[in-house]
Design an enzyme around this catalytic site. Sequence first.
Site, PDB file in Angstrom:
ATOM      1  N   THR A 103      34.511  -7.036  46.937  1.00 27.23           N
ATOM      2  CA  THR A 103      35.364  -5.878  46.657  1.00 27.23           C
ATOM      3  C   THR A 103      34.653  -4.857  45.766  1.00 27.23           C
ATOM      4  OG1 THR A 103      36.356  -6.940  44.721  1.00 27.23           O
ATOM      5  CG2 THR A 103      37.460  -7.273  46.824  1.00 27.23           C
ATOM      6  N   SER A 104      33.516  -5.231  45.178  1.00 24.76           N
ATOM      7  CA  SER A 104      32.773  -4.307  44.315  1.00 24.76           C
ATOM      8  C   SER A 104      32.093  -3.227  45.149  1.00 24.76           C
ATOM      9  CB  SER A 104      31.721  -5.069  43.507  1.00 24.76           C
ATOM     10  OG  SER A 104      32.323  -5.904  42.552  1.00 24.76           O
ATOM     11  N   ASP A 115      30.482 -11.089  42.847  1.00 20.65           N
ATOM     12  CA  ASP A 115      30.778 -11.277  41.428  1.00 20.65           C
ATOM     13  C   ASP A 115      31.406 -12.640  41.172  1.00 20.65           C
ATOM     14  OD1 ASP A 115      29.956  -8.613  40.540  1.00 20.65           O
ATOM     15  OD2 ASP A 115      31.640  -7.930  41.753  1.00 20.65           O
ATOM     16  N   GLY A 146      39.125  -5.106  43.338  1.00 25.33           N
ATOM     17  CA  GLY A 146      38.544  -3.763  43.366  1.00 25.33           C
ATOM     18  C   GLY A 146      38.622  -3.065  42.022  1.00 25.33           C
ATOM     19  N   ASP A 180      34.791 -17.648  44.264  1.00 24.52           N
ATOM     20  CA  ASP A 180      35.031 -18.149  42.909  1.00 24.52           C
ATOM     21  C   ASP A 180      36.430 -17.845  42.413  1.00 24.52           C
ATOM     22  OD1 ASP A 180      34.501 -15.751  40.427  1.00 24.52           O
ATOM     23  OD2 ASP A 180      34.426 -15.283  42.574  1.00 24.52           O
ATOM     24  N   LYS A 208      38.396   0.241  41.154  1.00 25.20           N
ATOM     25  CA  LYS A 208      39.270   1.423  41.092  1.00 25.20           C
ATOM     26  C   LYS A 208      40.735   0.992  41.077  1.00 25.20           C
ATOM     27  CE  LYS A 208      37.361   3.480  44.700  1.00 25.20           C
ATOM     28  NZ  LYS A 208      36.126   2.695  44.933  1.00 25.20           N
ATOM     29  N   GLU A 209      41.043  -0.002  41.890  1.00 26.27           N
ATOM     30  CA  GLU A 209      42.406  -0.529  41.925  1.00 26.27           C
ATOM     31  C   GLU A 209      42.773  -1.190  40.599  1.00 26.27           C
ATOM     32  OE1 GLU A 209      40.775  -0.243  46.040  1.00 26.27           O
ATOM     33  OE2 GLU A 209      40.034  -0.993  44.129  1.00 26.27           O
ATOM     34  N   GLU A 258      31.543 -10.950  35.833  1.00 26.18           N
ATOM     35  CA  GLU A 258      32.796 -10.333  35.402  1.00 26.18           C
ATOM     36  C   GLU A 258      32.948 -10.180  33.880  1.00 26.18           C
ATOM     37  OE1 GLU A 258      34.392  -8.682  37.319  1.00 26.18           O
ATOM     38  OE2 GLU A 258      34.578  -9.581  39.294  1.00 26.18           O
ATOM     39  N   ASP A 281      30.709 -14.291  48.401  1.00 23.66           N
ATOM     40  CA  ASP A 281      31.256 -13.273  47.517  1.00 23.66           C
ATOM     41  C   ASP A 281      30.112 -12.896  46.565  1.00 23.66           C
ATOM     42  OD1 ASP A 281      33.067 -11.655  46.031  1.00 23.66           O
ATOM     43  OD2 ASP A 281      33.403 -13.310  44.644  1.00 23.66           O
TER      44      ASP A 281
END
Length: 280
Positions: free
Chosen positions: A167-168, A53, A94, A226, A96-97, A60, A51
């Site tokens: 997801t970024s 972030d 995400g 994480d 935008k989500e 984050e 992953d």
Amino acid sequence: RTRRSSATMKTAATLVALATSIHGLRPALPQRAARSTRAAPRMAISALLFDCDGVIADTEPDGHRPAFNAAFKEKGFSDVWTKEHYGELLETGGGKERMTAHWNEVGWPAGYEDAEKQQDLVKELHLRKTAIFNEMITKGEIPIRKGVLNLIDEALADGVPVGVCSTSSEQAVSNLVRVLMGDARADKIPIYAGDVVKKKKPSPDVYLLAAEKMGLEPAKCVVIEDSSIGLAAGKAAGMNVIVTKSSYAYRENFDLADKVVDDLEAGGVGLDVCKALADA
């Protein structure tokens, strides 16, 4: 704000169930990986999938969050995401989500009542937030986490494929990987990020996509995550998952993880540990 959403209280097992049932998927099983019959030679470990972030860098609380807040301020909005509230928002995968979930709960800014305008606003702000975040990376304001480079170097030297699944946005992830790891490493690491899949974590789609594109055997892959939604995604893909705790670990449930460490260095997570998990 002390109220926590119901998602916070879900166990990792429940998230795996959600990831597999809501999206009409079944957890990937070792016997499903027919592609392994084409992969030669057969390795004890198929790949390391990171992953981004919270794993490569603890981005984050002091990276993405202030970048979102700066984008809101530039737009003239009064929204300010505190560290505690952002921890709740991270239950949605995400950026935008995440903004959509936030405004669906508290109400959309004036002038953005219809769905099309809301979608355009979210896209505009996410692009600006990504640009601000990338500036922070380039300025060296976000350090790489301990043990990450050592593990990646071990894997690449041993011929073990390494990928990044996030997801970024692809732009932000690629920039982070290249700046923090250097061009030589970045050129060897495929990235699957952002809108490359429609269903984001805890759906396993991004990990299954990496397995397909890289020709991997899911049961022989080791995922470094994480978060509980990342853990759920990796497990629903039929992979082994090591959790390296980040700033919001206190909010998470990691019961289904194969191994949990404070960071890769302190936890002694080297390639030998990953191979043992994949070959168990």
